[in-house]
Scaffold this active site. Structure first.
Site, PDB file in Angstrom:
ATOM      1  N   SER A  52      -6.524   1.948   4.885  1.00 17.73           N
ATOM      2  CA  SER A  52      -7.388   0.707   3.352  1.00 17.73           C
ATOM      3  C   SER A  52      -7.312  -0.485   4.006  1.00 17.73           C
ATOM      4  O   SER A  52      -7.081  -1.312   4.284  1.00 17.73           O
ATOM      5  CB  SER A  52      -6.040   1.092   2.281  1.00 17.73           C
ATOM      6  OG  SER A  52      -6.049  -0.305   1.340  1.00 17.73           O
ATOM      7  N   GLN A  62       1.349  -1.286   0.148  1.00 15.62           N
ATOM      8  CA  GLN A  62      -0.169   0.208   0.120  1.00 15.62           C
ATOM      9  C   GLN A  62       1.303   1.463  -0.272  1.00 15.62           C
ATOM     10  O   GLN A  62       0.554   2.482  -0.796  1.00 15.62           O
ATOM     11  CB  GLN A  62      -1.293   0.318   0.913  1.00 15.62           C
ATOM     12  CG  GLN A  62      -1.689   1.169   1.108  1.00 15.62           C
ATOM     13  CD  GLN A  62      -3.355   1.053   0.325  1.00 15.62           C
ATOM     14  OE1 GLN A  62      -3.727  -0.586  -0.113  1.00 15.62           O
ATOM     15  NE2 GLN A  62      -3.384   1.817  -0.356  1.00 15.62           N
ATOM     16  N   HIS A 120      -8.158  -2.311   1.874  1.00 17.51           N
ATOM     17  CA  HIS A 120      -7.893  -3.182   1.200  1.00 17.51           C
ATOM     18  C   HIS A 120      -5.741  -4.632   2.418  1.00 17.51           C
ATOM     19  O   HIS A 120      -5.797  -5.632   2.623  1.00 17.51           O
ATOM     20  CB  HIS A 120      -6.165  -3.742   0.670  1.00 17.51           C
ATOM     21  CG  HIS A 120      -6.947  -2.887  -0.930  1.00 17.51           C
ATOM     22  ND1 HIS A 120      -7.131  -3.934  -2.015  1.00 17.51           N
ATOM     23  CD2 HIS A 120      -7.649  -1.385  -1.609  1.00 17.51           C
ATOM     24  CE1 HIS A 120      -8.962  -3.676  -2.700  1.00 17.51           C
ATOM     25  NE2 HIS A 120      -8.368  -2.307  -2.759  1.00 17.51           N
ATOM     26  N   GLU A 148     -15.479   4.582  -7.263  1.00 17.89           N
ATOM     27  CA  GLU A 148     -14.496   4.104  -7.694  1.00 17.89           C
ATOM     28  C   GLU A 148     -15.058   2.658  -7.356  1.00 17.89           C
ATOM     29  O   GLU A 148     -15.845   1.656  -7.079  1.00 17.89           O
ATOM     30  CB  GLU A 148     -13.422   3.384  -6.433  1.00 17.89           C
ATOM     31  CG  GLU A 148     -12.252   4.350  -5.955  1.00 17.89           C
ATOM     32  CD  GLU A 148     -11.518   4.199  -5.357  1.00 17.89           C
ATOM     33  OE1 GLU A 148     -11.561   2.595  -4.589  1.00 17.89           O
ATOM     34  OE2 GLU A 148     -10.048   4.617  -5.414  1.00 17.89           O
ATOM     35  N   ASP A 163     -11.209  -5.788  -5.667  1.00 16.33           N
ATOM     36  CA  ASP A 163     -10.760  -4.897  -6.217  1.00 16.33           C
ATOM     37  C   ASP A 163     -11.352  -5.630  -7.621  1.00 16.33           C
ATOM     38  O   ASP A 163     -10.690  -6.700  -7.880  1.00 16.33           O
ATOM     39  CB  ASP A 163     -10.084  -4.197  -6.686  1.00 16.33           C
ATOM     40  CG  ASP A 163      -9.037  -2.938  -6.203  1.00 16.33           C
ATOM     41  OD1 ASP A 163     -10.840  -2.312  -4.778  1.00 16.33           O
ATOM     42  OD2 ASP A 163      -8.386  -2.726  -6.345  1.00 16.33           O
ATOM     43  N   VAL A 184      -5.157   6.684  -3.996  1.00 11.42           N
ATOM     44  CA  VAL A 184      -4.671   6.184  -3.327  1.00 11.42           C
ATOM     45  C   VAL A 184      -4.800   6.209  -2.409  1.00 11.42           C
ATOM     46  O   VAL A 184      -4.994   7.199  -1.329  1.00 11.42           O
ATOM     47  CB  VAL A 184      -3.605   5.456  -3.913  1.00 11.42           C
ATOM     48  CG1 VAL A 184      -2.757   4.290  -3.198  1.00 11.42           C
ATOM     49  CG2 VAL A 184      -3.460   5.820  -5.342  1.00 11.42           C
ATOM     50  N   HIS A 215     -14.556  -0.952  -6.463  1.00 13.97           N
ATOM     51  CA  HIS A 215     -14.015  -1.449  -5.200  1.00 13.97           C
ATOM     52  C   HIS A 215     -14.767  -1.746  -4.223  1.00 13.97           C
ATOM     53  O   HIS A 215     -15.790  -1.522  -4.384  1.00 13.97           O
ATOM     54  CB  HIS A 215     -13.705  -0.086  -5.182  1.00 13.97           C
ATOM     55  CG  HIS A 215     -12.677  -0.510  -3.523  1.00 13.97           C
ATOM     56  ND1 HIS A 215     -11.493  -0.349  -3.015  1.00 13.97           N
ATOM     57  CD2 HIS A 215     -13.309  -0.473  -1.819  1.00 13.97           C
ATOM     58  CE1 HIS A 215     -11.386  -0.761  -1.831  1.00 13.97           C
ATOM     59  NE2 HIS A 215     -12.535  -0.334  -0.878  1.00 13.97           N
TER      60      HIS A 215
HETATM   61 ZN    ZN Z   1      -9.807  -1.057  -3.869  1.00 18.16          ZN
END
Ligand code: ZN
Length: 308
Positions: free
Chosen positions: A219, A184, A221, A276, A228, A213, A279
């Protein structure tokens, strides 16, 4: 008194009581006065109709005097008695006319939903710039396919969703699920550097990058709850994905499997992340349904539905 007149009289009485009940609801502090005047109005009407129908002037006069005596010594118990009538008549008020009741019902519903979401539930954890990943946050990684990983508790609902999409003729490919903090950070720095190389100041580059980002440490993630997606004929992570079959299928169906579009269009001012469409974030089926049906983002869901 004939049948027609009796019916008209009852109708009139009911109307008066309903009006007073309505008035009482809006002006609770005037409740006592309202009830007292309702009684006076109904009795007054009775006397007039008696006079009109029978011509018994004396009875009429006596009633008026009694009424006067009653009104000057209005006791609490008589108010309570009328209050009971008021309550039984409340049910007869046409539903929908009273917006106060509606608002109350909505609030109660919201509170009921609120009670069912626990802020410590891993599924609904809020991670953003203001709420970085809590220190010591722990979870187990599970494998989706090959080297692609996510929180192991998300693997099964994710696979279920992908196969449901396939049944509808839509190919969903997972492209960037779990990322460790190094990756990341690398992605973030790479983008900042690109802006700086193009002549932007570091501060501006940082701000610009953080729209696209997620700042390392904020995040989803990194905690394996974000996925994603790409599809066979569209592999770019950009707004165009929204118009693909996969993008459309996800926006209509993902909630059924516990996933939400995490950064929706028109919610940028709340999420501080641009739209997004690729996402998706796992929040569990219960929360996903509330979020999708109310057309809100995760931040709004927390404000409205998550208890203290
Ligand atoms: Zn993402």
């Amino acid at each position: 008194m004939d049948e027609y007149n009796r019916e008209r009289k009852l109708d009139f009485e009911n109307k008066i009581i309903s009006k007073v009940v309505q008035f009482n609801k809006e002006h609770r502090f005037l409740g006592f006065l309202g009830v007292a005047y309702a009684v006076l109005a109904v009795i007054g009407y009775n006397i007039c109709s008696l006079f009109y129908n029978n011509g018994k002037k004396l009875t009429c006069l006596a009633s008026v005097l009694m009424l006067f005596a009653l009104s000057s010594s209005f006791s609490y118990s008589s108010v309570a008695a009328v209050d009971e009538v008021r309550i039984s008549h409340e049910d007869t008020i046409v539903a929908g006319k009273n917006t106060g009741t509606q608002v109350k019902e909505e609030k109660e519903e919201q509170q009921a939903v609120r009670a069912s979401f626990n802020r410590d539930d891993w599924k609904i954890i809020l991670v953003n710039k203001q709420h970085p990943i809590p220190e010591g946050y722990d979870f187990k990684l599970g494998t989706i396919t090959g080297g692609l990983k996510c929180d192991e508790r998300v693997v099964s609902p994710l696979k279920k969703m992908i196969s449901a999409a396939k049944d509808d003729g839509v190919e969903l490919y997972v492209c960037s699920p779990y990322r460790n903090s190094e990756r990341q950070t690398m992605l973030f720095d790479k983008k900042v550097n690109r802006y700086v190389k193009n002549g932007m100041s570091y501060m501006d580059a940082y701000r610009e990058t953080s729209q696209a980002v997620t700042i390392p440490g904020s995040s989803e993630h990194q905690i394996g709850l974000a996925i994603d997606f790409i599809t066979d004929n569209y592999t770019a992570l950009d707004e165009g994905f929204a118009k693909t079959d996969a993008g459309r299928w996800l926006s209509e169906n993902a909630w059924k499997y516990g996933f939400i579009l995490r950064y929706p269009k028109a919610k940028e001012s709340i999420t501080s992340i641009e739209f997004e469409p690729w996402h998706y974030r796992y929040v569990g089926e219960e929360a996903a349904e509330v979020i999708a049906k109310n057309n809100i983002c995760l931040e709004e869901f927390w404000n409205r539905y998550v208890g203290e």
